[in-house]
Design a protein around this motif. Structure first.
Motif, mmCIF file in Angstrom:
data_model
loop_
_atom_site.group_PDB
_atom_site.id
_atom_site.type_symbol
_atom_site.label_atom_id
_atom_site.label_comp_id
_atom_site.label_asym_id
_atom_site.label_seq_id
_atom_site.Cartn_x
_atom_site.Cartn_y
_atom_site.Cartn_z
ATOM 1 N N SER A 189 12.253 -17.430 45.573
ATOM 2 C CA SER A 189 12.146 -16.847 44.239
ATOM 3 C C SER A 189 10.963 -17.472 43.531
ATOM 4 O O SER A 189 10.774 -18.688 43.557
ATOM 5 C CB SER A 189 13.430 -17.082 43.443
ATOM 6 O OG SER A 189 13.745 -18.462 43.368
ATOM 7 N N VAL A 190 10.134 -16.636 42.913
ATOM 8 C CA VAL A 190 8.932 -17.088 42.234
ATOM 9 C C VAL A 190 9.110 -16.870 40.733
ATOM 10 O O VAL A 190 9.443 -15.761 40.285
ATOM 11 C CB VAL A 190 7.687 -16.334 42.742
ATOM 12 C CG1 VAL A 190 6.437 -16.793 41.991
ATOM 13 C CG2 VAL A 190 7.517 -16.545 44.240
ATOM 14 N N GLU A 191 8.898 -17.916 39.969
ATOM 15 C CA GLU A 191 9.096 -17.837 38.521
ATOM 16 C C GLU A 191 8.191 -16.766 37.924
ATOM 17 O O GLU A 191 7.008 -16.671 38.250
ATOM 18 C CB GLU A 191 8.793 -19.184 37.881
ATOM 19 C CG GLU A 191 9.089 -19.229 36.392
ATOM 20 C CD GLU A 191 8.832 -20.587 35.782
ATOM 21 O OE1 GLU A 191 9.369 -20.857 34.698
ATOM 22 O OE2 GLU A 191 8.095 -21.379 36.398
ATOM 23 N N GLY A 192 8.779 -15.926 37.068
ATOM 24 C CA GLY A 192 8.034 -14.859 36.431
ATOM 25 C C GLY A 192 7.788 -13.656 37.313
ATOM 26 O O GLY A 192 7.147 -12.699 36.890
ATOM 27 N N ASP A 193 8.329 -13.676 38.542
ATOM 28 C CA ASP A 193 8.073 -12.574 39.453
ATOM 29 C C ASP A 193 9.381 -12.058 40.041
ATOM 30 O O ASP A 193 10.157 -11.434 39.331
ATOM 31 C CB ASP A 193 7.102 -13.016 40.549
ATOM 32 C CG ASP A 193 6.470 -11.829 41.251
ATOM 33 O OD1 ASP A 193 5.442 -11.341 40.761
ATOM 34 O OD2 ASP A 193 7.021 -11.385 42.271
#
Length: 343
Positions: free
Chosen positions: A170-174
């Motif tokens: 999981s990528v922050e903001g994405d």
């Protein structure tokens, strides 16, 4: 359960599909194609090749100490087989249950870790600076593998329960990304979950094999406002509900009101033992919580601002958890805890 708008399909109006006579089999087909209804920012990023390359980082083994993790702001904890791992700006490994530790250099500031018992020595680390680094020798040397992965803090990592070469990030903001080749290439799996009226970042991930899911595999996610999950068809985020997943999705039943996790608390850590996948542990500001039924009913194990938690792959009662700069172990499923001694 009403469908909610998303970046992929912002025009979806709240409705219940079962009111139109859609069957379970039809629902499976519809849901399997809905992620591709509309292009997104990420599709253009991927087509442009916005994030490329893989860099090898060699790290040398540092000297032993009694416990170099004490006093260190811990970003993540994990088990590599029987070994304990604690990571942040550096990494520490113990092969004797926390009695002695080996200090290792981290590839960068680590905020998430993932391992799998079928791949001993392989450690995946999510980096605050972006990207995922892998070690195949227990954390002694590292290689970044992020081709195709969007730039951003990798806040959560998970290895697929039954496919140890498949990694979720999981990528922050994405959104939620996946790699089927141990990080050599990445593709978008799912947008961020839509909760409490907006898209929420995913703070923690775990892959869980349960009989109640479509195909049996769920990806559970911790967010700033609580727990959600998606089947590995990546058709739709949904609340954790009792019984068959498709029955709950089609009928729109609300999640149970008895013994859920505290409403609105950020869920920073999630873990599940392969030996007992229905047993989940969660780390929240209120402490460590446990569920014995796949996340339907939760019980409060211990107080304390829990930032990380991991469970032994073959012993669901053996836990390691971080509470700020203090790391604790439990051998009885969280009933009692012992702090690792200071150096």
């Amino acid at each position: 359960m009403p469908l909610k708008p998303s970046k992929r399909n912002p025009s979806v109006a709240p409705t219940r599909l079962y009111e139109f006579g859609i069957t379970k089999s039809s629902m499976r087909i519809i849901m399997s194609v809905t992620p591709f209804l509309a292009p997104t920012r990420r599709m253009f990023l991927l087509s442009a090749g916005a994030f490329i390359g893989a860099t090898t980082l060699s790290r040398s083994l540092a000297a032993k100490s009694t416990n170099p993790a004490i006093g260190l702001a811990t970003g993540a904890v994990a088990f590599d087989g029987d070994a304990l791992l604690i990571a942040g700006s550096t990494m520490s490994r113990s092969d004797d249950g926390g009695k002695t530790w080996t200090g290792l250099s981290a590839p960068a500031n680590i905020i998430s870790l993932a391992t799998h018992p079928e791949r001993p020595g392989r450690i995946a680390s999510g980096l605050a600076s972006g990207g995922v680094a892998f070690s195949d020798d227990g954390g002694r040397t590292w290689e970044t593998r992020s081709t195709g992965l969007v730039k951003g803090e990798v806040s959560g990592l998970a290895v697929a329960a039954s496919q140890p070469d498949m990694i979720y990030a999981s990528v922050e903001g994405d959104g939620l990304w996946k790699s089927e080749d141990v990080g050599k290439s990445w593709s978008l799996a799912m947008d961020r979950p839509w909760l409490e009226g907006s898209e929420q970042d995913v703070m923690a991930l775990v892959s869980v094999e349960l009989e109640t899911g479509m195909g049996g595999i769920w990806i559970y996610a911790g967010t700033p406002v609580g727990l959600t999950r998606v089947p590995d068809c990546f058709c739709r985020w949904q609340d954790v509900q009792p019984g068959d997943a498709m029955d709950a999705l089609v009928s729109g039943d609300a999640p149970p009101s008895v013994s859920p996790l505290p409403q609105g608390e950020p869920l920073r850590a999630l873990t599940s033992a392969l030996s007992s996948p229905e047993t989940l542990y969660a780390g929240l500001p209120s402490g460590i919580w446990m569920s014995r039924d796949g996340g339907v009913v939760w019980s409060h194990l211990t107080k304390g601002d829990a930032s990380a938690v991991a469970v032994h792959p073959t012993d669901e009662n053996y836990l390691i958890a971080a509470f700020g700069d203090i790391t604790k172990l439990s051998r009885d499923g969280g009933a009692t805890w012992s702090a690792l001694p200071a150096a």
